[in-house]
Design a protein around this motif. Structure first.
Motif, PDB file in Angstrom:
ATOM      1  N   MET A   1       0.842  -1.184   0.000  1.00 46.00           N
ATOM      2  CA  MET A   1       0.000   0.000   0.000  1.00 46.00           C
ATOM      3  C   MET A   1       0.879   1.236   0.000  1.00 46.00           C
ATOM      4  O   MET A   1       1.788   1.372   0.786  1.00 46.00           O
ATOM      5  CB  MET A   1      -0.893  -0.019   1.242  1.00 46.00           C
ATOM      6  CG  MET A   1      -1.808   1.162   1.349  1.00 46.00           C
ATOM      7  SD  MET A   1      -2.816   0.943   2.823  1.00 46.00           S
ATOM      8  CE  MET A   1      -3.214   2.601   3.174  1.00 46.00           C
ATOM      9  N   GLY A   2       0.602   2.159  -0.892  1.00 49.24           N
ATOM     10  CA  GLY A   2       1.396   3.372  -0.997  1.00 49.24           C
ATOM     11  C   GLY A   2       0.733   4.538  -0.295  1.00 49.24           C
ATOM     12  O   GLY A   2       0.088   4.391   0.729  1.00 49.24           O
ATOM     13  N   THR A   3       0.874   5.691  -0.885  1.00 46.74           N
ATOM     14  CA  THR A   3       0.338   6.923  -0.308  1.00 46.74           C
ATOM     15  C   THR A   3      -1.172   7.004  -0.499  1.00 46.74           C
ATOM     16  O   THR A   3      -1.683   6.725  -1.576  1.00 46.74           O
ATOM     17  CB  THR A   3       1.014   8.145  -0.950  1.00 46.74           C
ATOM     18  OG1 THR A   3       2.425   8.060  -0.690  1.00 46.74           O
ATOM     19  CG2 THR A   3       0.480   9.447  -0.390  1.00 46.74           C
ATOM     20  N   THR A   4      -1.850   7.416   0.567  1.00 45.43           N
ATOM     21  CA  THR A   4      -3.293   7.645   0.521  1.00 45.43           C
ATOM     22  C   THR A   4      -3.566   9.101   0.844  1.00 45.43           C
ATOM     23  O   THR A   4      -3.045   9.638   1.825  1.00 45.43           O
ATOM     24  CB  THR A   4      -4.041   6.754   1.530  1.00 45.43           C
ATOM     25  OG1 THR A   4      -3.780   5.389   1.222  1.00 45.43           O
ATOM     26  CG2 THR A   4      -5.532   7.013   1.504  1.00 45.43           C
ATOM     27  N   VAL A   5      -4.373   9.729   0.024  1.00 46.08           N
ATOM     28  CA  VAL A   5      -4.852  11.092   0.249  1.00 46.08           C
ATOM     29  C   VAL A   5      -6.320  10.956   0.637  1.00 46.08           C
ATOM     30  O   VAL A   5      -7.106  10.378  -0.120  1.00 46.08           O
ATOM     31  CB  VAL A   5      -4.706  11.960  -1.021  1.00 46.08           C
ATOM     32  CG1 VAL A   5      -5.219  13.366  -0.775  1.00 46.08           C
ATOM     33  CG2 VAL A   5      -3.255  11.974  -1.497  1.00 46.08           C
ATOM     34  N   THR A   6      -6.681  11.461   1.809  1.00 41.61           N
ATOM     35  CA  THR A   6      -8.046  11.339   2.299  1.00 41.61           C
ATOM     36  C   THR A   6      -8.670  12.721   2.408  1.00 41.61           C
ATOM     37  O   THR A   6      -8.078  13.629   2.977  1.00 41.61           O
ATOM     38  CB  THR A   6      -8.076  10.634   3.668  1.00 41.61           C
ATOM     39  OG1 THR A   6      -7.393   9.384   3.565  1.00 41.61           O
ATOM     40  CG2 THR A   6      -9.497  10.393   4.132  1.00 41.61           C
ATOM     41  N   VAL A   7      -9.870  12.854   1.854  1.00 41.81           N
ATOM     42  CA  VAL A   7     -10.590  14.129   1.847  1.00 41.81           C
ATOM     43  C   VAL A   7     -11.842  13.981   2.696  1.00 41.81           C
ATOM     44  O   VAL A   7     -12.571  12.991   2.577  1.00 41.81           O
ATOM     45  CB  VAL A   7     -10.980  14.529   0.407  1.00 41.81           C
ATOM     46  CG1 VAL A   7     -11.759  15.829   0.383  1.00 41.81           C
ATOM     47  CG2 VAL A   7      -9.728  14.624  -0.469  1.00 41.81           C
ATOM     48  N   CYS A   8     -12.103  14.965   3.542  1.00 40.93           N
ATOM     49  CA  CYS A   8     -13.317  14.976   4.352  1.00 40.93           C
ATOM     50  C   CYS A   8     -14.498  15.359   3.468  1.00 40.93           C
ATOM     51  O   CYS A   8     -14.551  16.483   2.964  1.00 40.93           O
ATOM     52  CB  CYS A   8     -13.175  15.959   5.507  1.00 40.93           C
ATOM     53  SG  CYS A   8     -14.648  16.030   6.546  1.00 40.93           S
ATOM     54  N   ARG A   9     -15.429  14.439   3.280  1.00 31.53           N
ATOM     55  CA  ARG A   9     -16.567  14.731   2.422  1.00 31.53           C
ATOM     56  C   ARG A   9     -17.671  15.487   3.157  1.00 31.53           C
ATOM     57  O   ARG A   9     -18.617  15.945   2.540  1.00 31.53           O
ATOM     58  CB  ARG A   9     -17.087  13.474   1.757  1.00 31.53           C
ATOM     59  CG  ARG A   9     -17.788  12.517   2.648  1.00 31.53           C
ATOM     60  CD  ARG A   9     -18.428  11.366   1.856  1.00 31.53           C
ATOM     61  NE  ARG A   9     -18.322  10.149   2.640  1.00 31.53           N
ATOM     62  CZ  ARG A   9     -17.777   9.036   2.202  1.00 31.53           C
ATOM     63  NH1 ARG A   9     -17.294   8.961   0.993  1.00 31.53           N
ATOM     64  NH2 ARG A   9     -17.725   7.990   2.978  1.00 31.53           N
ATOM     65  N   SER A  10     -17.550  15.653   4.476  1.00 28.97           N
ATOM     66  CA  SER A  10     -18.525  16.421   5.236  1.00 28.97           C
ATOM     67  C   SER A  10     -18.253  17.917   5.162  1.00 28.97           C
ATOM     68  O   SER A  10     -19.141  18.722   5.401  1.00 28.97           O
ATOM     69  CB  SER A  10     -18.505  15.999   6.712  1.00 28.97           C
ATOM     70  OG  SER A  10     -18.764  14.627   6.841  1.00 28.97           O
ATOM     71  N   CYS A  11     -17.030  18.269   4.832  1.00 26.32           N
ATOM     72  CA  CYS A  11     -16.602  19.671   4.772  1.00 26.32           C
ATOM     73  C   CYS A  11     -17.053  20.323   3.468  1.00 26.32           C
ATOM     74  O   CYS A  11     -17.327  19.634   2.489  1.00 26.32           O
ATOM     75  CB  CYS A  11     -15.085  19.761   4.862  1.00 26.32           C
ATOM     76  SG  CYS A  11     -14.393  19.315   6.462  1.00 26.32           S
ATOM     77  N   PRO A  12     -17.080  21.657   3.429  1.00 21.00           N
ATOM     78  CA  PRO A  12     -17.494  22.344   2.201  1.00 21.00           C
ATOM     79  C   PRO A  12     -16.729  21.914   0.950  1.00 21.00           C
ATOM     80  O   PRO A  12     -17.334  21.630  -0.081  1.00 21.00           O
ATOM     81  CB  PRO A  12     -17.252  23.816   2.524  1.00 21.00           C
ATOM     82  CG  PRO A  12     -17.400  23.900   4.008  1.00 21.00           C
ATOM     83  CD  PRO A  12     -16.837  22.601   4.525  1.00 21.00           C
ATOM     84  N   ALA A  13     -15.415  21.834   1.021  1.00 19.51           N
ATOM     85  CA  ALA A  13     -14.634  21.444  -0.168  1.00 19.51           C
ATOM     86  C   ALA A  13     -14.903  19.997  -0.538  1.00 19.51           C
ATOM     87  O   ALA A  13     -14.912  19.644  -1.714  1.00 19.51           O
ATOM     88  CB  ALA A  13     -13.149  21.678   0.071  1.00 19.51           C
ATOM     89  N   GLY A  14     -15.129  19.156   0.452  1.00 21.05           N
ATOM     90  CA  GLY A  14     -15.441  17.759   0.184  1.00 21.05           C
ATOM     91  C   GLY A  14     -16.754  17.602  -0.548  1.00 21.05           C
ATOM     92  O   GLY A  14     -16.899  16.753  -1.429  1.00 21.05           O
ATOM     93  N   ARG A  15     -17.706  18.444  -0.203  1.00 16.59           N
ATOM     94  CA  ARG A  15     -19.007  18.392  -0.872  1.00 16.59           C
ATOM     95  C   ARG A  15     -18.961  19.031  -2.253  1.00 16.59           C
ATOM     96  O   ARG A  15     -19.826  18.796  -3.083  1.00 16.59           O
ATOM     97  CB  ARG A  15     -20.071  19.084  -0.012  1.00 16.59           C
ATOM     98  CG  ARG A  15     -20.391  18.310   1.262  1.00 16.59           C
ATOM     99  CD  ARG A  15     -21.601  18.871   1.981  1.00 16.59           C
ATOM    100  NE  ARG A  15     -21.505  20.278   2.301  1.00 16.59           N
ATOM    101  CZ  ARG A  15     -21.053  20.770   3.456  1.00 16.59           C
ATOM    102  NH1 ARG A  15     -20.646  19.960   4.403  1.00 16.59           N
ATOM    103  NH2 ARG A  15     -21.015  22.067   3.657  1.00 16.59           N
TER     104      ARG A  15
END
Length: 107
Positions: A1-15
């Motif tokens: 497993m390499g690099t993972t980028v995780t985005v908060c989908r509850s936040c404005p940018a995530g939505r």
């Protein structure tokens, strides 16, 4: 497993599609990284959070992220990928993104 980028989908940018913009930019840059989305990363005082982690490397959490930060995020990801431990010798190349760092968590 390499690099993972995780985005908060509850936040404005995530939505508003930040994860999709990051996926597209990662692919265009030729990077082999996974982008995931989760509900709430508890960065609510500086919402629109993005986390970057890889096994054995320092992890990073950025807040106040937007699609305007994607080019600097790609620069960061290239430096992160090239680093043995995830630490950056000089954060200036990532521009304003360096001021959006909320946490750096040792690997």
């Amino acid at each position: 497993m390499g690099t993972t980028v995780t985005v908060c989908r509850s936040c404005p940018a995530g939505r508003s599609g930040l994860a999709s913009a990051i996926r597209t930019a990662i692919k265009a840059a030729g990077l082999a990284m996974r982008v995931s989305e989760v509900d709430c990363m508890s960065g609510c005082t500086r919402p629109s959070t993005v986390a970057v982690r890889a096994p054995g490397k320092t992890a990073y959490l950025f807040g106040d992220a937007s699609e305007a930060d994607v080019p600097n995020l790609i620069v960061f990801l290239k430096l992160y990928d090239a680093s043995a431990d995830g630490n950056l010798a000089d954060a200036r190349p990532i521009g304003a993104l360096r001021e959006k760092a909320l946490a750096r968590i040792p690997g």
